[in-house]
Scaffold this active site. Structure first.
Site, mmCIF file in Angstrom:
data_model
loop_
_atom_site.group_PDB
_atom_site.id
_atom_site.type_symbol
_atom_site.label_atom_id
_atom_site.label_comp_id
_atom_site.label_asym_id
_atom_site.label_seq_id
_atom_site.Cartn_x
_atom_site.Cartn_y
_atom_site.Cartn_z
ATOM 1 N NE ARG A 222 -2.380 -1.166 3.644
ATOM 2 C CZ ARG A 222 -3.084 -1.157 4.773
ATOM 3 N NH1 ARG A 222 -4.357 -0.823 4.736
ATOM 4 N NH2 ARG A 222 -2.529 -1.465 5.917
ATOM 5 C CB SER B 143 -7.425 1.440 4.127
ATOM 6 O OG SER B 143 -7.016 0.102 3.989
ATOM 7 C CD GLU C 125 -18.536 0.587 -2.141
ATOM 8 O OE1 GLU C 125 -19.780 0.490 -2.285
ATOM 9 O OE2 GLU C 125 -17.994 0.670 -1.026
ATOM 10 C CG PHE D 170 -16.182 -3.441 -0.431
ATOM 11 C CD1 PHE D 170 -17.218 -4.318 -0.138
ATOM 12 C CD2 PHE D 170 -15.282 -3.120 0.568
ATOM 13 C CE1 PHE D 170 -17.350 -4.867 1.127
ATOM 14 C CE2 PHE D 170 -15.407 -3.658 1.840
ATOM 15 C CZ PHE D 170 -16.437 -4.533 2.130
ATOM 16 C CG ASP E 129 -12.141 -5.928 8.804
ATOM 17 O OD1 ASP E 129 -12.520 -5.748 9.982
ATOM 18 O OD2 ASP E 129 -11.611 -5.041 8.117
ATOM 19 N NE ARG F 16 -5.059 -4.523 5.770
ATOM 20 C CZ ARG F 16 -6.089 -3.776 6.169
ATOM 21 N NH1 ARG F 16 -7.217 -3.805 5.482
ATOM 22 N NH2 ARG F 16 -6.019 -3.013 7.221
#
Lengths: 275, 307
Positions: B6, B33, B54, B79, B113, B163
């Protein structure tokens, strides 16, 4: 018939005849929902939009996004009658390899500014155009025409929120409020009212007009004014199939395939100058 | 050496934006993020916060591109690719618009998550769209290359990003090319064809196989689409079988792409990837890689079965 503003009624009749012919020749296409938006498009393309027909990609032109892409026969006929491309192209609408596809394709057709076809996406595209164009010295306006049934798409309201959040006052949305959708009346399928209040609650400036009366359209636009900081919406009350008596508010929702006989009948009515 | 993908992405996006004023960024409330925050901070007029929406974000990106802007639209991979699939198909890929979609926190990399935020399907769904270029970089160096390459391509691009801090495999001399396989380790008996994070793990698997007397070639595919079929066939020439390695479902991703590309002259294959399952939460990333069978041991075992 509507009062003739600068010969617009004549243009509208010519466009309606072309719409009937092109769908008749193709034996396919959304006739009734094309006819309901003819007057709005004629008003836009002859009176409102700043365009160069000999330079369709002129960077400072106003943009037009057709959310209800299935109404594109009306757009194609308008563009042909405004000389964006030869009128002969209309007769190959929906043929294999044709320039005029069943739904509008950007880059494929001169004068088409944005893709259209999947309902609910037009306003988002218009938002992007308005955001991109707002830094120019003379800010082009962005117009978007959506069908009322399209307001049932959730993503449309994401876009409506966005237009207001970014204060896109160069954006003017036209809602073709014919009250019909594929399977019946909008209020029976998934009720939309109060449409005006929904837009007001979302932070828009809203006016209504008779979508078949050019003077009424002009007045609605004048009432909206410059609307400082607010996107504008005109809810245009229209009649599905407008101009062809046996299509107007046809209970089949305008899905009738236009046979040779009915095409001739429709053309005869339109030759007479309609109602 | 480990570098966070990232971070690398953000650095290169900013560098690109400094050079090219057409570059703009959109995000759906995850800019910290995804690192699109670098545009918000440095070029606020070129950053569009779209909120948690989105679908509208992709439509807006398409609209921006119609005037010559080069929009990079960001969210988590699950997403960015899933929620607006219809917008990506109808308003981006079909009209061939110049929109870049950046799917961050891909695969299992959002370990905490869990299932809802982990994406195992995005390579498959983005790959089926005609005209879409799909990049799945393996390290920070290739991530930076992918940013540049995405901007250079006139058309839709999907970039899939992990990430986490990941080992650096490449350097500025690595000859990356869209659609071309990259042989990162020579070997003669079996080919380990990997993408994204799995390339580093495939390298470890090759080392493990070596201790067992098996010579494994490691081929990195940083582009899932388009795929240069002839170059891939050449890259696997001479081996007895192929193990594909991906942090993605075995249906429709790298393994499928390789099988499709080589089906005219097939080699025995095994696919290491997510076995038609959803993810779950865990306390660390590695724990999930083990649980879902994405380890050097899994790859080595699959290779041994081919011989």
């Amino acid at each position: 018939m509507t009062p003739d503003l600068n010969g617009l009624a004549e243009h509208a009749s010519a466009v309606r005849r072309d719409v009937v012919r092109m769908i008749g020749v193709a034996r396919s296409g959304h006739l009734a929902s094309s006819l309901s938006i003819v007057d709005l498009l004629v008003w836009l393309y002859w009176e409102v939009l700043s365009l160069r027909t000999d330079e369709p990609s002129w960077e400072d032109r106003d943009r037009f996004v057709l959310g209800k892409g299935h109404g594109c026969p009306a757009l194609y006929a308008v563009l042909a009658n405004r000389s964006f491309f030869p009128r002969e192209e209309l007769w190959s609408y929906r043929r294999l390899g044709a320039m005029l596809q069943g739904f509008p394709e950007v880059r494929r057709t001169p004068g088409v500014d944005a893709p259209g076809g999947s309902l609910g996406q037009g306003l988002g595209l218009a938002n992007g155009l308005a955001l991109a164009l707002r830094d120019r010295a003379s800010v082009p306006s962005v117009f978007c025409l959506v069908g009322d049934g399209e307001l049932q798409e959730g993503a449309f309201w994401e876009s409506a929120m966005t237009s207001a959040h970014f204060s896109l006052d160069s954006l003017l949305l036209l809602v073709d409020r014919d009250g019909r959708q594929m399977e019946g009346a909008t209020e029976d399928i998934m009720s939309l009212e109060p449409v005006r209040d929904k837009f007001l609650a979302f932070g828009w400036a809203v006016e209504e007009c008779d979508g078949h009366d050019f003077a009424s359209m002009e007045e609605a636009r004048a009432r909206l004014g410059s609307r400082r900081g607010k996107p504008g919406c005109i809810v245009a009350n229209t009649v599905l199939g407008k101009g062809v008596s046996f299509l107007e508010n046809d209970p089949s929702g305008g899905r009738m395939v236009l046979g040779r006989d009915s095409m001739d009948k429709a053309l005869r009515e339109l030759e007479k100058g309609g109602d | 050496m480990l570098i966070n993908l990232r971070t690398a992405y953000g650095e290169e996006l900013l560098a690109l934006a400094k050079e090219n004023s057409r570059v703009v960024a959109l995000d759906a409330d995850l800019c910290g993020s995804t690192q699109s925050v670098v545009i918000e901070k440095n070029f606020p007029e070129r950053y569009f916060e779209m909120g948690i929406g989105e679908q509208n974000m992709i439509s807006v990106a398409a609209g921006l591109s119609l005037t010559g802007k080069i929009p990079f639209a960001h969210s988590f991979a699950v997403f960015a690719s899933g929620r607006p699939f219809d917008q990506i198909r109808q308003s981006v890929c079909l009209p061939k618009l110049n929109v870049k979609i950046v799917g961050s926190s891909c695969g299992l990399s959002d370990f905490g998550d869990g299932a809802t935020h982990q994406s195992f399907e995005d390579l498959a769904t983005m790959r089926v769209l005609p005209g879409m270029t799909v990049f799945c970089p393996a390290d920070a160096v290739e991530t930076k290359w992918a940013v540049r390459q995405a901007a250079a391509i006139d058309g839709p691009v999907y970039i899939r990003l992990n990430r986490n801090d990941l080992p650096v495999l490449f350097d500025e001399k690595t000859p990356f090319e869209t659609g071309k396989p990259l042989v990162v380790k020579e070997g003669s008996q079996v080919a380990l064809v990997a993408t994204g994070t799995m390339t580093a793990i495939a390298m470890e698997a090759a080392g493990l196989l070596e201790t067992k007397g098996i010579s494994a070639r490691v081929i990195h595919l940083g582009t899932i689409k388009p795929l240069d079929t002839a170059a891939l066939a050449k890259a696997v020439n001479g081996v007895r079988g192929i193990v594909t390695c991906e942090e993605h479902t075995i249906y429709g991703g790298l393994g499928s792409a390789v099988a499709e590309a080589l089906c005219a002259a097939p080699l025995p294959m095994r696919m290491v990837g997510i076995q038609d399952r959803y993810g779950q939460s865990a306390v660390c990333y590695d724990e999930l890689l083990v649980h879902y069978g994405l380890t050097k041991e899994n790859i080595a075992a699959a290779a041994e079965k081919l011989l």
